[in-house]
Design a protein around this motif. Structure first.
Motif, PDB file in Angstrom:
ATOM      1  N   GLU A   1      49.958 -39.829-105.016  1.00 33.25           N
ATOM      2  CA  GLU A   1      48.721 -40.378-105.595  1.00 33.25           C
ATOM      3  C   GLU A   1      48.845 -40.705-107.083  1.00 33.25           C
ATOM      4  O   GLU A   1      47.840 -40.861-107.769  1.00 33.25           O
ATOM      5  CB  GLU A   1      47.553 -39.394-105.396  1.00 33.25           C
ATOM      6  N   VAL A   2      50.054 -40.806-107.603  1.00 41.38           N
ATOM      7  CA  VAL A   2      50.232 -41.093-109.032  1.00 41.38           C
ATOM      8  C   VAL A   2      49.576 -42.425-109.402  1.00 41.38           C
ATOM      9  O   VAL A   2      48.817 -42.514-110.377  1.00 41.38           O
ATOM     10  CB  VAL A   2      51.731 -41.107-109.412  1.00 41.38           C
ATOM     11  N   GLU A   3      49.865 -43.469-108.649  1.00 45.06           N
ATOM     12  CA  GLU A   3      49.302 -44.784-108.962  1.00 45.06           C
ATOM     13  C   GLU A   3      47.794 -44.799-108.777  1.00 45.06           C
ATOM     14  O   GLU A   3      47.066 -45.408-109.572  1.00 45.06           O
ATOM     15  CB  GLU A   3      49.950 -45.858-108.082  1.00 45.06           C
ATOM     16  N   THR A   4      47.306 -44.121-107.753  1.00 40.21           N
ATOM     17  CA  THR A   4      45.865 -44.035-107.512  1.00 40.21           C
ATOM     18  C   THR A   4      45.162 -43.395-108.697  1.00 40.21           C
ATOM     19  O   THR A   4      44.160 -43.914-109.203  1.00 40.21           O
ATOM     20  CB  THR A   4      45.581 -43.213-106.236  1.00 40.21           C
ATOM     21  N   PHE A   5      45.698 -42.248-109.148  1.00 35.67           N
ATOM     22  CA  PHE A   5      45.043 -41.579-110.257  1.00 35.67           C
ATOM     23  C   PHE A   5      45.122 -42.402-111.538  1.00 35.67           C
ATOM     24  O   PHE A   5      44.144 -42.468-112.295  1.00 35.67           O
ATOM     25  CB  PHE A   5      45.632 -40.187-110.508  1.00 35.67           C
ATOM     26  N   SER A   6      46.253 -43.033-111.786  1.00 37.41           N
ATOM     27  CA  SER A   6      46.401 -43.849-112.990  1.00 37.41           C
ATOM     28  C   SER A   6      45.355 -44.966-113.019  1.00 37.41           C
ATOM     29  O   SER A   6      44.767 -45.253-114.063  1.00 37.41           O
ATOM     30  CB  SER A   6      47.810 -44.439-113.069  1.00 37.41           C
ATOM     31  N   ALA A   7      45.124 -45.587-111.867  1.00 41.08           N
ATOM     32  CA  ALA A   7      44.142 -46.669-111.791  1.00 41.08           C
ATOM     33  C   ALA A   7      42.740 -46.157-112.090  1.00 41.08           C
ATOM     34  O   ALA A   7      41.960 -46.797-112.813  1.00 41.08           O
ATOM     35  CB  ALA A   7      44.181 -47.320-110.407  1.00 41.08           C
ATOM     36  N   ILE A   8      42.415 -44.990-111.559  1.00 42.12           N
ATOM     37  CA  ILE A   8      41.086 -44.400-111.801  1.00 42.12           C
ATOM     38  C   ILE A   8      40.947 -43.990-113.256  1.00 42.12           C
ATOM     39  O   ILE A   8      39.915 -44.233-113.889  1.00 42.12           O
ATOM     40  CB  ILE A   8      40.872 -43.192-110.857  1.00 42.12           C
ATOM     41  N   ALA A   9      41.982 -43.364-113.796  1.00 44.51           N
ATOM     42  CA  ALA A   9      41.952 -42.930-115.195  1.00 44.51           C
ATOM     43  C   ALA A   9      41.792 -44.116-116.138  1.00 44.51           C
ATOM     44  O   ALA A   9      41.040 -44.050-117.125  1.00 44.51           O
ATOM     45  CB  ALA A   9      43.225 -42.158-115.535  1.00 44.51           C
ATOM     46  N   ASP A  10      42.474 -45.220-115.847  1.00 41.19           N
ATOM     47  CA  ASP A  10      42.366 -46.414-116.692  1.00 41.19           C
ATOM     48  C   ASP A  10      40.961 -47.002-116.619  1.00 41.19           C
ATOM     49  O   ASP A  10      40.399 -47.418-117.637  1.00 41.19           O
ATOM     50  CB  ASP A  10      43.389 -47.468-116.254  1.00 41.19           C
TER      51      ASP A  10
END
Length: 446
Positions: free
Chosen positions: A215-224
């Motif tokens: 879920e690294v990419e998923t979380f990065s998208a949400i954080a951004d």
């Protein structure tokens, strides 16, 4: 960080942004989050998952489901009270963007409702049992087959990261997971970092980790989208969403006070001794006449519990507002209740609960059973996942695959994803279903 971004109504899985002032007032976007969580199968399984005391037949002892509902109620109160004060301090949030104080309550309530949705059966001992299988058990050999970060996800299997996976993972017919708002997903994330590197710090956000490598990419998208501050870009380490502090406080209040209440009602903690500690916490608000009129232990404890919860809600709100600037700057490094004026009383109550409840024979026996059951499930199912990846399925493996739900996808594309699919499946099992599957795979029942 700024509240305009932090209160994003955009849903995970959507490409378009949503504005608060465009929402139907009868069913706001943040309230839909709550509904989607409560109707999910993963949430329903919490009714048969241990909170502290296992599979209790006593109707006043909490399961993960009743605990989660109570945390969401406390979270709603915290969010609403903070929301009222924030809108006075930042009137443009209402005047320009249309936010109401109930929005804050709805976000915190939804995130709090889901806070334990990723916990495996048998409470926190379930997390430890999964980790032990990979660190100390038959799963040790997988270290050489996985990357360091992938292997660490399993060795320190974390309910918070698993919950984030459940809420966001797409599958056939359910793109974007539960399709919650970014604001709710941000508030859910108490530990916005990966499992590695550990680099222990004093910051509360580094205590555990909040997302798997999958879920690294998923979380990065949400954080951004939310504009979360980046504390370390290379390590994917972020500052918390401010409302995550309120979700954490709601959980802290409930497990501190309500686990203590369960211990008293079960006779694990002596009433006279216990009530003395609760009274210390609420002595300024107690109505002595009303209290003395109560005839049963359960009623007396219930009255003091309500006062204690109210006292700690007010305290948490005061600390949050006093430190809002530091929280928005990512500089507030402790939980809200860790610096409250009642910290000594809270510590005393937790110490008694640890000694009399968490270390009671009933709870210890549950943990022993949990280790045995989960180790047995992993021994069988992880082997199937590995054999599927390497294309070496035995006839027994093929039979096992037939009894797994269709949502468990095993292939020869990624060993990590195969093993994670098994851990996710096991984590969703209730205590009872985990035991039934354990006996079925062991040939002890049909």
């Amino acid at each position: 960080m700024n509240w305009e971004q932090l209160l994003s109504l955009k849903r995970f899985g959507d490409t378009n942004k949503r504005l608060r002032k465009e929402q139907d007032e009868t069913r706001l976007g943040f309230e839909v989050d709550y509904d989607r969580i409560i109707f999910s199968s993963e949430f329903r399984s919490l009714q048969d998952k241990t909170q502290v005391v296992p599979l209790s037949k006593t109707d006043f002892v909490h399961t993960r489901l009743t605990h989660s509902l109570e945390v969401s109620v406390v979270g709603r109160s915290l969010g609403r009270q903070v929301g009222k004060q924030l809108l006075k301090k930042h009137p443009h949030l209402t005047n320009i963007h249309g936010y109401q104080f109930n929005d804050f309550g709805a976000i915190v309530a939804a995130a709090a409702l889901a806070h334990d949705i990723g916990n495996p059966p048998f409470g926190h001992s379930g997390e430890k049992a999964i980790g032990a299988y990979f660190k100390e058990g038959q799963g040790q050999h997988l270290k050489k087959e996985l990357s360091e970060k992938e292997y660490q996800d399993f060795c320190d299997f974390e309910g918070n990261a698993n919950g984030f996976k459940i809420l966001t993972e797409s599958r056939e017919g359910r793109e974007g997971g539960l399709r919650l708002s970014y604001a709710t997903l941000g508030a859910f994330m108490k530990y916005p970092k990966a499992s590695l590197p550990k680099k222990p710090t004093s910051h509360i956000a580094d205590k555990k980790y909040g997302f798997f490598q999958s879920e690294v990419e998923t979380f990065s998208a949400i954080a951004d989208e939310l504009g979360l501050l980046v504390r370390d870009k290379d390590e994917k380490r972020y500052a918390r969403h401010p409302l995550a502090y309120l979700v954490e406080a709601a959980d802290d209040i409930c497990y501190t006070i309500i686990d203590f209440e369960d211990g008293i009602n079960l006779g694990l903690i002596e009433e006279e001794y216990a009530l003395e500690y609760l009274i210390k916490l609420v002595k300024n608000t107690i109505n002595t006449k009303k209290y003395n009129a109560l005839k049963t232990t359960q009623d007396r404890v219930s009255y003091l519990r309500a006062l204690a919860v109210g006292t700690l809600i007010d305290e948490a709100v005061e600390i949050f507002m006093k430190n809002e600037e530091k929280i928005l700057a990512g500089e507030f490094e402790t939980g809200l209740l860790d610096v409250c004026r009642y910290q000594a009383q809270i510590s005393d109550i937790i110490d008694i609960s640890v000694k009399n409840v968490y270390q009671s024979a009933e709870v210890v026996n549950k943990e022993i059973a949990g280790y045995k059951v989960l180790d047995g499930l992993l021994n069988v199912l992880v082997k199937v996942a590995v054999n599927s990846y390497f294309g070496k399925l035995s006839n027994y493996d093929k039979l096992i695959i037939k009894v797994l739900p269709e949502t468990v996808k095993l292939a020869n594309v990624s060993l990590y994803e195969n093993i994670m699919a098994i851990c996710l499946h096991i984590s969703k099992l209730s205590d009872t279903n985990a035991m039934l599957l354990f006996h079925r795979l062991g040939g002890n029942s049909i």
